[in-house]
Design an enzyme around this catalytic site. Sequence first.
Site, short mmCIF file in Angstrom:
data_model
loop_
_atom_site.label_atom_id
_atom_site.label_comp_id
_atom_site.label_asym_id
_atom_site.label_seq_id
_atom_site.Cartn_x
_atom_site.Cartn_y
_atom_site.Cartn_z
N ASN A 117 -8.47 -1.13 4.50
CA ASN A 117 -8.62 -1.42 3.07
C ASN A 117 -7.54 -2.37 2.56
O ASN A 117 -7.60 -2.79 1.41
CB ASN A 117 -8.61 -0.12 2.26
CG ASN A 117 -7.35 0.67 2.50
OD1 ASN A 117 -6.66 0.47 3.49
ND2 ASN A 117 -7.04 1.57 1.59
N ASP A 139 0.85 -1.18 0.00
CA ASP A 139 0.00 0.00 0.00
C ASP A 139 0.90 1.24 0.00
O ASP A 139 2.10 1.14 0.28
CB ASP A 139 -0.89 -0.04 1.24
CG ASP A 139 -1.80 1.18 1.33
OD1 ASP A 139 -2.32 1.59 0.30
OD2 ASP A 139 -1.98 1.70 2.45
N THR A 189 -2.33 1.61 -4.89
CA THR A 189 -2.81 2.78 -4.14
C THR A 189 -4.11 3.27 -4.75
O THR A 189 -4.45 2.95 -5.88
CB THR A 189 -1.76 3.90 -4.16
OG1 THR A 189 -2.27 5.04 -3.48
CG2 THR A 189 -1.42 4.29 -5.59
#
Length: 1525
Positions: free
Chosen positions: A1223, A633, A1092
Site C-alpha cells: 500500500n 507509513d 497511516t
Amino acid sequence: MPSANSEDLRRKFLVVQQQRSAPPNLAGDSLAPTQLQHHSTMPASAAAGGASASASATTTVSGEPERTYVFPGNHQVGSAATGSLPGGPGIPGVAIITGHGNSTLNPAGQSRGGHARSVSHGGGAIVAVGAGGRPIKSAMKGHQRAFSQGQITDSPPGSAAPAGRGHSRVGSKTDFILPPGHKDEPVREREFGPSAPSSATGGRGHSRQASRSESIYTLRRTEVPPWWKRFTLCNYSKNDKFEERSYRMVVPNHTVPPKTPKREHPNGQFVGNKIRTTKYTLLSFIPKNLLEQFHRVANLYFIFIVLLNWVPAINAFGKEVAMIPVLFVLGVTAVKDLFEDRRRRASDKRINNTTCRVYDGETERYKRVKWQDLRVGDIVHLSNNETVPADILLLRTSDPHGVCYIDTCDLDGETNLKRREVVRGFTEMQNIFVPSKFVSCVEADAPTTKLYRFHGALIHPTGERVPISTECLLLRESRLKNTDYIEGIVVYAGHETKSMLNNSGPRYKRSQVEQQMNIDVIWCVIILLILCVVGAIGCTMWLRSFVNFPVPYLPFAVDPAYEGMLTFWTYIIILQVMIPLSLYVTIELCKILQVYHIHNNIDLYDADTNKQTECRAMNITEELGQIQHIFSDKTGTLTENKMIFRRCVVNGADYNHPPSELEKLYAKPGAPAPPLIPNETLVDDMTQVAAGTYLTANAQRIQEFLVVMAICNTVIVGAAPHRDLMNASGIIELNQSGSAPAAVNASTGQLKHVRSRGKLLTTTTTTTTTTTILNGGPQPAAMVLPADRYTRLAESRSVTPSPPPNLLFAMPAQSHQPTLSPISSSPESTPNSESPSPPMKNKAISNSISPTGRAKAVINSKITSIATFLNAKTQGKRLKINQTKTQTIYRTADGRPLYEAESPDELALVNAAYSYDCCLLNRSPNHILVSMPTAGATVEYEILKILPFDSSRKCMSIVVRQTGTQEIVLYTKGADSSIMPVLAPCAHNSPEGMLREQTQQQLDRYAREGLRILVMAKRSLNAADYTDWWARHQEIEMSLENRERRLRDSFAKLESNLTLLGATGIEDRLQDGVPETIASLLSAGISVWVLTGDKPETAINIAYSAKLFTQQMELIKLTARSRDAAETAINFYLTDLRNAKATNSSGYSLAPRSKPRALVVDGKTLTFILDPKSKLILPFLKLAKGCASVLCCRSTPLQKAYLVKVVKEELNLRTLAIGDGANDVSMIQMADVGVGISGQEGMQAVMAADFTLSRFRYLERLLLSHGYWCYDRLARMILYFFYKNAAFVFLIFWYQLYCGFSGSVMMDQMYLMLYNLLFTSLPPLAIGVYDNRVPEDLLLKNPYLYKNGRLGHVYRPHDFWLILLDALYQSLVIFFVALCAYADSDVGIWEFGTTITASCLFANLVHCGIEIRSWTVLHVISIVLSLGSFYLFSVVYNSMCVNCFGLPSTYWVIFQCFASAVHWLVILLSTVVAVLPRLLLTTLRTSFCPDDSTKVILQSKRERSRGEGLLVTWSRSTSASSIYR
C-alpha cells in the site's frame, strides 16, 4: 525418431485442419435429422471408450473412436434446423465437432428445461453455435451439475450445451499500482457469455463484468507495425488493425501434436517463460549502448567535434588524437554498463535454469523441465514450498476440498497466507483428475499489472463456460504452502506474468544537483561560443589589417571573411575542454563508489535480519542530502508489525496482560509471537460455576468471547510434514509397508496419485508428551524403472515441513524435545522444493534460495512435533479417526500449535485464545475443530458462510453451526466504529446498555494507550431467515450491475442487531530507535508527515510515543464531513496562525511565544481537501507548513501518493517517502527519493524503492551522515571540475592574442587531450568519494548541520560564476607570469607551452588541496599520481616520439625544461600568486565568520584538547606516569 503415437497425433491434427478450412456451409448441409438422432442417443459407454487427451471424440460408422484437436480460430457453422445461420467470424476456442463429414449440432430453438448430469471423461460433444460463432447458452431453468475437467458429453435431443447458473467473481483487493491522479476511463463491457444476447433462449449464463479501468502499465499494441514486420506476419489483415485482444485463449499443450510449428500452434503467439532483465545481448551491446550514450547532448557534441576535425580546412588536431577523449569516455561508460548487465544476466540465468515438473502428452507422464522451457498451456505439478514458475490456473490440489495456500510476500508485501481454490466443478474430481483428460480451453484477460485482477472462463468442449477469477490463479514468485502438491495450467508466462509486469527494476531519476549542473553546462556552451566568435572576429580583423602587403607566414592569398568562418570552427575544436565531457564519467564513478560505501557500511547492517542497505537507483545519492520533507507509513515502518495481545474487556471488566520477562526472549526480529501469560482473574471468571454444574452467564460469555477469537479468522493450523509422492523428476515413488520407495512405471497412460504415507512418521512416547519425528534411518535403494528410458535422478520425494517464513527464532532446548532432523535439498532439484537427498540421513532442513534470489529464513529452532489424536464425539455426528494414523501438528518450541495467519492481529488473537485453553485444533474449508476450556471438551463447528474483511465494512464475520445442533450463529469481529453502531437497540439504563457504556469507556482508554481495537459480537440466526438471506445473496453474487455495493448491503443485513461479547486491545510496538530517529530528523529541519490507515486515537498515541508530537505542541484536528466544513476549519486555523505570527513579530506582547503546532487530519477530510475542484489544496498546505508535524489518519494508498505529489509540486520541496508494504508503493514511486523497509510485509515496497533499509532507525544515518557527505562531496567536485576546465581554456585563449587569432596552440596536442582524462582525473574523484567535511559522529550529534544540503548552501547558482572568476584570474596570472619570464628570450613555443601546462597543473592541484577538508592517504596518492602521470608521460612521449600521430614534433622538450631554472621558478611563482587570493579568502572566512560545520569541528577540537590537557594535568599531579594517552 518420432514415435508411432506422435505420428498418429499429427495425422489426426491434419484432419482437423482440413475440416477447419472447409467451406462454412458444408458441415450444416451434410447433417440429417437421422444423424442427429443417432448421435444424441449414442450410449455414453461407447463415447467414453474413445476418451483420450483430445478436445472431442466422435464415433464413426464402425464404432471406432477417433481423437481430434480443438484450436482457437474463426469458425462459421451452419445449423441443421435452419440451414445456414448468418454468422460472422467465430469466437476463438469454440470446438466445432465433426467426424467423417458428420456434424452434430443442436438447434438453439429446441432447448428445454431439465437436468444435465456431469459425465466422466470422454464422450461426444454437442455444441450449439450462435450467430456470432459462440456456443449458445442453455435456456434451462433447472439445475445442472458442474462439469469436470473438460469432459465431453452427449446431450439428449433438444437440449443445448448446459450452462447453468454461475457466479461472476471479481477481485476483492485494492490495486495499488495505479499512479495518483489516474482516472478510470469507461470501457466497453464485454460478457464472457454468448455474443447473441437477442436470442430467444437467452438463459442465465456465466458472465463477468469487464473492468472499468485499464492499468497504464498494461502492455498493449494498437498501432500498425512497421512495413518490415507486416511482410513477416503471414496472417496480417488490414481489418485486424493489429489491436491486441482484450482476452486470450489458452489450449492445453498436450492436446496439440508434438513438434507442431510455432506458427501453427494455438499457443504459439504467447511469449515463453524465459525472462531477460538485461539491457543488452552479445550482438546488440555496442549499437544499443552507443545509442543510449548519444542521448546525452555532451556526447553528441564531442562526436560532432571529432567529425569536424576530419574536415581538411578546419582540422586543428591530428584526426586520431582528437578521438581519444570521446573513445575513452564512451569506453569507460560502456564497461560500467557491461558489468551491471552481467550481474543481471547471472541472476536471469539462475532463475531460468530452475526446474519444475511439466506434463508431457507424448509419454503421458510428468518430466522435469527448466523454467525457461515452460510454455503457456503446459500443465505443471508443484510440491509444498515450491515457488510458482508462472501464472497458473489451479486445477487440482492434494486437499480433498480443492484448496491450497500460497505465500505472496514477494509480490504484494503481505506475509499472510492466501487461500486459493480449484476451478468450480473440479472439487469433486480431485481424486480422479488425470492431466491427459483435461481438454478444456481457458479464456482469460490480456496480461496486466494488476495483481488482484483476473477474470475469464474455462470453456469445456461441451460449450459450458465456468467463470474463473483471482481465487483460482497462482501468481509467479508466490510460494506454495501447507499443501502437499498442486497441478494447474499455465495462463501467463515470462514477461507477461503479473510479477514481471510489476517489476520495473532500477529507475532513472534526476537530482537537483544534476539539474543545476546541466544549467551551468549550458552557460559553458555560451561562454565557449562567445570565445569562438571573438576569436573569429579577431582573425578576420588581423587578416584585413594586411591590405598593402602579404600576410606573414601565409604564402598564398586568403579571404579574411572565409578564414574567419573556418577559424570559428577551429576554435570550437581547440577550446572543447570548456565543455566538461569527462565530468559526466567522473560523476558516474563517484556515485558508484558512494553507493558501494553505503552498501558496505557496517553501521547500516542489521544483524538480526541479516539485511543491509541497498541502493537500487544509482544516480540520486546526493539527493539524500537535500531532503526537506519525509512521508512515512506507520505500521511496519515505525512499528514492529508484531502484534501482542495486551488487554481485553468482557462484561465491562478489563483484563490486563502486562509485558513479561518472557517477551524479552522473543524480541528478536523474525521471532514468533511470545506466549501469553494468562490473567488469573480472567481464568477465575471463566470457570465460575453456578449450582455446582453449570457455568454462570458471565463465564459463558467469556468462553464464547474466546471462541470468537479462535474461529473468526482465516488462521491455518500448520500440519506437517507435507509429502508429495512425485519426485523432482516426475517419477512417483511409493512406500510399500516400510520397504524401499518404489518408482511406479507410468506406461499405463495414467499417473495414480496415491497419498500413502507409509511409515514416514514414527511415534515416540515420552513421559510428558507424544512426539512425532521424521524417521532418520537409512532408506534402501529404490527399484529401477523397467521399460522407461528416463534415467533415475538423485532426488527423492518431497517431504517438507512448511514452517512460516519468519521462523528464525531459536528457543532454548527443553527436555523431551526431539530435534526435527534437517534435510538438505538436492542440488539438482528445484531450489524451492526442499526435497531430501537419499539416503535420508540427519541433515539440515533449509529453505533454499528462491529463484528470485531473496533469501528465506533458515529453521534453527527446536521444534516439538506432537501427535494429537482427535477423537471427539458430538450429538449428531461422531468424528471418526483412524487410530493407526497420526495427525502431526507443528508446534513451536513452547508447545503451541504452529498457526499461519493472514494478519498479525489474527495470530495474536488465536494465540491468546490458546493461552486460555480455547485451542484451534484444525480448520478445513467446511469445518473447524476447537478444544474448549472446560473439561477438555472438543467442539466441531460447521462453516456455513465466511463474510471476508474489506476496507469499507472494516469487519469480518463467520456463520457457523455447532455439529449436532441446529443453532446457527454469526460471529463478528471488527473496528469499534463498525461494530458498535450495528448492535441491537437497547435502553440506555438497561444492563446491556450499561455494559456497552463500560465497554466504550475501556475502548477509549485503549485508544489513548495506542492499542489497536477489535470488537467481538454475535448474532443468533433463525434457520429460515438465514436460508432466505442465503438465497438472496446467491442472486446478488450472480448479478452484474452494482454487484460490489449490493454485496456490501447484503453483508450489512446479516451483520446487524448484534450482541456485544467484548473487545481486545492489541499492541503494535515501536521499532527500536524510532523516537530518537524522528527527533533527529526534526532537529535537522526536515518536516515529517506520518500517513497511516489507523484510527486517529491510536495514531495520535503512536505519534506521541515516536516523538513526532510532544506535550508542548498544540494539537490541531481537521475532521470535517463536508467540503464547506473543511474550508471553514482550515481558514479558521490559518487566521489563528497569522495572528500568532503577527503578535510574535511585533515584539510588544508580553505573552509567551505561541506553542508549536501539530496537525491531525483524517481520510474523509483529505478526500475533500485533495479534490481539485474544492480549491483547498493550497490553503491546506499553508496550514501544514505552519505546523511542526502532520499526522494523516485513515488515509488510502492513493491519498498518500497524491499528498506527496502536491507537496512536491506546489511547494517545490524535495520529498522522501518510506514504507514497507504494497500500500506504500504509489507513495514511494511518487517521491523524489523512495525508501523501502525490507521488514515483515514482504518485497513489494522494496521493489519500488530507490533505497532499501532493514529498519527505520537507519534512516537517520542514511540522511544525516551519508546524505550530507554525498551532496557536499559531489557539489564541491562539480565546482572544482568547472574551475580547472575553465582555467585551462582561458590559457589557450590568451595565447591567441599573440598568434594573430590563428587557432594555434602553444602546448602539445597530446597534453591538451590528456589533461582532463589523465593528468587531473584523480583529485576530483578523491574529493567526490572520500572527502569528509564533518566526521560522522559530529553529524549525528548535531543534526542541524544537515541544513547545509537541505538549503543547498554548497552549490548555489552564483557559486558557478565565482568559480569562473577565480579560473579567469588564475589563467591570467599563469600565462602572463610565464610570458614576462620568457620575454626577450629565444625559448621555443613548445617549451613555453610545457611550462604553462605544468604551472596550470600545479595551480589546480594546490587549489584542490585547499578544497580538501580531511586529508587521507587516498588524497595524497591522487595528487602524487596526477603529477607523476604528467611527468612520466612527458618523459616517455618526448624521448620516444619523434613524429607520432602526424603531430608536430616535441622531441626532448621536457628535458630542456628540466634543465631550465626559469621553468621551475615560473611554476613556483605563478602557482603561489594564482592560489593566494583563494587561500587568503578561505583563511579569513574560517577565522572571522565560520560556517556551522567549521564551528562544530573547532568546538570538537577544543573539547578534545581540553580533555587531553586535563588528563595530562591529573597525571602529573598524581605522578601516574603509567597513564597512556
